[in-house]
Design an enzyme around this catalytic site. Structure first.
Site, PDB file in Angstrom:
ATOM      1  N   SER A 140       0.868  -1.184   0.000  1.00 37.37           N
ATOM      2  CA  SER A 140       0.000   0.000   0.000  1.00 37.37           C
ATOM      3  C   SER A 140       0.908   1.237   0.000  1.00 37.37           C
ATOM      4  O   SER A 140       2.072   1.160   0.415  1.00 37.37           O
ATOM      5  CB  SER A 140      -0.851  -0.012   1.273  1.00 37.37           C
ATOM      6  OG  SER A 140      -1.404   1.262   1.505  1.00 37.37           O
TER       7      SER A 140
ATOM      8  N   TYR B  90      -1.565  -1.122  10.655  1.00 37.51           N
ATOM      9  CA  TYR B  90      -1.693  -1.434   9.221  1.00 37.51           C
ATOM     10  C   TYR B  90      -0.501  -0.845   8.466  1.00 37.51           C
ATOM     11  O   TYR B  90       0.143  -1.527   7.664  1.00 37.51           O
ATOM     12  CB  TYR B  90      -3.010  -0.856   8.702  1.00 37.51           C
ATOM     13  CG  TYR B  90      -3.265  -1.043   7.221  1.00 37.51           C
ATOM     14  CD1 TYR B  90      -3.599  -2.293   6.704  1.00 37.51           C
ATOM     15  CD2 TYR B  90      -3.196   0.033   6.333  1.00 37.51           C
ATOM     16  CE1 TYR B  90      -3.858  -2.460   5.342  1.00 37.51           C
ATOM     17  CE2 TYR B  90      -3.459  -0.124   4.981  1.00 37.51           C
ATOM     18  CZ  TYR B  90      -3.785  -1.374   4.491  1.00 37.51           C
ATOM     19  OH  TYR B  90      -4.033  -1.542   3.140  1.00 37.51           O
TER      20      TYR B  90
HETATM   21  N1  LIG Z   1      -8.792  -1.171  -1.365  1.00 40.29           N
HETATM   22  C1  LIG Z   1      -7.785  -0.331  -1.381  1.00 40.29           C
HETATM   23  O1  LIG Z   1      -7.920   0.867  -1.687  1.00 40.29           O
HETATM   24  C2  LIG Z   1      -6.392  -0.813  -1.027  1.00 40.29           C
HETATM   25  C3  LIG Z   1      -5.350   0.120  -1.088  1.00 40.29           C
HETATM   26  C4  LIG Z   1      -4.063  -0.292  -0.765  1.00 40.29           C
HETATM   27  C5  LIG Z   1      -3.832  -1.612  -0.441  1.00 40.29           C
HETATM   28  N2  LIG Z   1      -4.859  -2.511  -0.397  1.00 40.29           N
HETATM   29  C6  LIG Z   1      -4.556  -3.887  -0.057  1.00 40.29           C
HETATM   30  O2  LIG Z   1      -5.092  -4.742  -1.036  1.00 40.29           O
HETATM   31  C7  LIG Z   1      -5.425  -5.992  -0.452  1.00 40.29           C
HETATM   32  C8  LIG Z   1      -6.861  -6.352  -0.801  1.00 40.29           C
HETATM   33  O3  LIG Z   1      -7.696  -5.328  -0.287  1.00 40.29           O
HETATM   34  P1  LIG Z   1      -9.255  -5.199  -0.642  1.00 40.29           P
HETATM   35  O4  LIG Z   1      -9.529  -3.755  -0.675  1.00 40.29           O
HETATM   36  O5  LIG Z   1      -9.607  -6.054  -1.803  1.00 40.29           O
HETATM   37  O6  LIG Z   1      -9.866  -5.767   0.720  1.00 40.29           O
HETATM   38  P2  LIG Z   1     -11.294  -6.428   1.046  1.00 40.29           P
HETATM   39  O7  LIG Z   1     -12.297  -6.098   0.009  1.00 40.29           O
HETATM   40  O8  LIG Z   1     -11.571  -6.090   2.459  1.00 40.29           O
HETATM   41  O9  LIG Z   1     -10.969  -7.995   0.921  1.00 40.29           O
HETATM   42  C9  LIG Z   1     -10.079  -8.597   1.815  1.00 40.29           C
HETATM   43  C10 LIG Z   1      -9.970 -10.073   1.484  1.00 40.29           C
HETATM   44  O10 LIG Z   1      -9.105 -10.669   2.477  1.00 40.29           O
HETATM   45  C11 LIG Z   1      -9.788 -11.778   3.071  1.00 40.29           C
HETATM   46  N3  LIG Z   1      -9.395 -11.903   4.471  1.00 40.29           N
HETATM   47  C12 LIG Z   1      -9.554 -10.988   5.469  1.00 40.29           C
HETATM   48  N4  LIG Z   1      -9.116 -11.486   6.627  1.00 40.29           N
HETATM   49  C13 LIG Z   1      -8.674 -12.759   6.359  1.00 40.29           C
HETATM   50  C14 LIG Z   1      -8.122 -13.802   7.159  1.00 40.29           C
HETATM   51  N5  LIG Z   1      -7.935 -13.652   8.475  1.00 40.29           N
HETATM   52  N6  LIG Z   1      -7.786 -14.966   6.555  1.00 40.29           N
HETATM   53  C15 LIG Z   1      -7.996 -15.133   5.223  1.00 40.29           C
HETATM   54  N7  LIG Z   1      -8.502 -14.185   4.410  1.00 40.29           N
HETATM   55  C16 LIG Z   1      -8.843 -13.019   4.995  1.00 40.29           C
HETATM   56  C17 LIG Z   1     -11.286 -11.434   2.936  1.00 40.29           C
HETATM   57  O11 LIG Z   1     -12.092 -12.598   2.942  1.00 40.29           O
HETATM   58  P3  LIG Z   1     -12.816 -13.177   4.272  1.00 40.29           P
HETATM   59  O12 LIG Z   1     -13.373 -11.993   5.021  1.00 40.29           O
HETATM   60  O13 LIG Z   1     -13.834 -14.101   3.734  1.00 40.29           O
HETATM   61  O14 LIG Z   1     -11.754 -13.899   5.023  1.00 40.29           O
HETATM   62  C18 LIG Z   1     -11.315 -10.794   1.544  1.00 40.29           C
HETATM   63  O15 LIG Z   1     -11.360 -11.783   0.557  1.00 40.29           O
HETATM   64  C19 LIG Z   1      -5.166  -5.850   1.054  1.00 40.29           C
HETATM   65  O16 LIG Z   1      -3.903  -6.378   1.393  1.00 40.29           O
HETATM   66  C20 LIG Z   1      -5.177  -4.345   1.254  1.00 40.29           C
HETATM   67  O17 LIG Z   1      -4.404  -3.961   2.380  1.00 40.29           O
HETATM   68  C21 LIG Z   1      -6.136  -2.133  -0.688  1.00 40.29           C
END
Ligand SMILES: NC(=O)c1ccc[n+]([C@@H]2O[C@H](COP(=O)([O-])OP(=O)(O)OC[C@H]3O[C@@H](n4cnc5c(N)ncnc54)[C@H](OP(=O)(O)O)[C@@H]3O)[C@@H](O)[C@H]2O)c1
Length: 236
Positions: free
Chosen positions: A131, A144
């Protein structure tokens, strides 16, 4: 053709960026192992809590059961919790701190290590999704931010360690992406499919870093004018 392809292991594939990644790799004919606590379903779905050691072991067992080399491991699962260390309830949040570090930092390290013998050598790719907070910490989410900074650092070390094995290591730095994690905040979000496409292309082209949109511009400014972005953020 598809039979020649190794397994693509995607952590956090039930929604958001991970789900879009699973769809993109499947579309291209790759067998996918889609991991989450509550997986979206389908043949390649595995239920595992990656904040726990037994969750990491469950993924390794599922990979072994598929009986094919891992071609791509995408450490995408993540969580972001707010933490105010000056608030009286901060002490009660110790469990959340431990889970956040386990999921965002320890799991990618443990999984990379555990899956290494099962990876295609040479030719595999490990993708760690970090990130911009790894470079510009977010005051309201210090754990985080620290976890992502740690993951970015680990990615750089791993890249050097695995180069002799012919395994590429890529860092993916998303801008703000329209997912559950960013619900109700931010502007100018890109769709998860756009982030997934950038990662898919980065893997195909063997890039060490993928940072689409605003993420690319911030990283570029950090190189050209160090301190500028940090100064803007400090004033905002
Ligand atoms: N969205 C953004 O703007 C953004 C920006 C920078 C970085 N990121 C990074 O991109 C990645 C994906 O983010 P996203 O926005 O797609 O997040 P999201 O929509 O919240 O999805 C998170 C995913 O991780 C899984 N997860 C959460 N806790 C878990 C656990 N304990 N064990 C296994 N799986 C788990 C969730 O599934 P379950 O709840 O079913 O387990 C879900 O599939 C993350 O690493 C985030 O930090 C996102």
């Amino acid at each position: 053709m598809a039979q020649d392809r190794g397994l693509v292991v995607i952590k956090g594939a039930s929604r958001g960026i991970g789900r879009a990644l699973a769809r993109r790799f499947e579309e291209a004919g790759h067998p996918v192992l889609a991991v989450a606590r509550t997986p979206a379903g389908g043949e390649g779905a595995v239920a595992a809590d990656l904040a726990r050691r037994d969750g990491v072991a469950a993924v390794v067992a599922a990979v072994r059961a598929r009986g094919m080399p891992v071609e791509v491991l995408i450490n995408n699962a993540g969580m972001q919790a707010a933490l105010d260390l000056t608030a009286p309830e901060a002490e009660r949040e110790a469990d959340t701190v431990a889970v956040e570090i386990a999921l965002n930092l320890a799991a990618p390290i443990l999984l990379a290590r555990a899956l290494l013998p099962l990876m295609r050598q040479p030719g595999a790719t490990i993708v760690n999704v970090t990130s911009l907070v790894s470079r510009h910490p977010k005051p309201s989410a210090p754990v985080y931010s620290a976890g992502k900074a740690g993951l970015a650092s680990f990615t750089a070390s791993l890249r050097h360690q695995l180069a002799p094995l012919g395994i590429r290591v890529m860092e993916a730095v998303p801008p703000l992406v329209d997912t559950a994690m960013t619900e109700g905040r931010g502007r100018g979000k890109i769709p998860p499919e756009a982030m997934a496409e950038a990662i898919f292309e980065g893997v195909a082209k063997g890039r060490p870093l993928v940072a689409p949109g605003l993420a690319r511009r911030v990283l570029l400014l950090d190189r050209l004018l160090p301190g500028l972005v940090a100064g803007i953020l400090a004033r905002s």
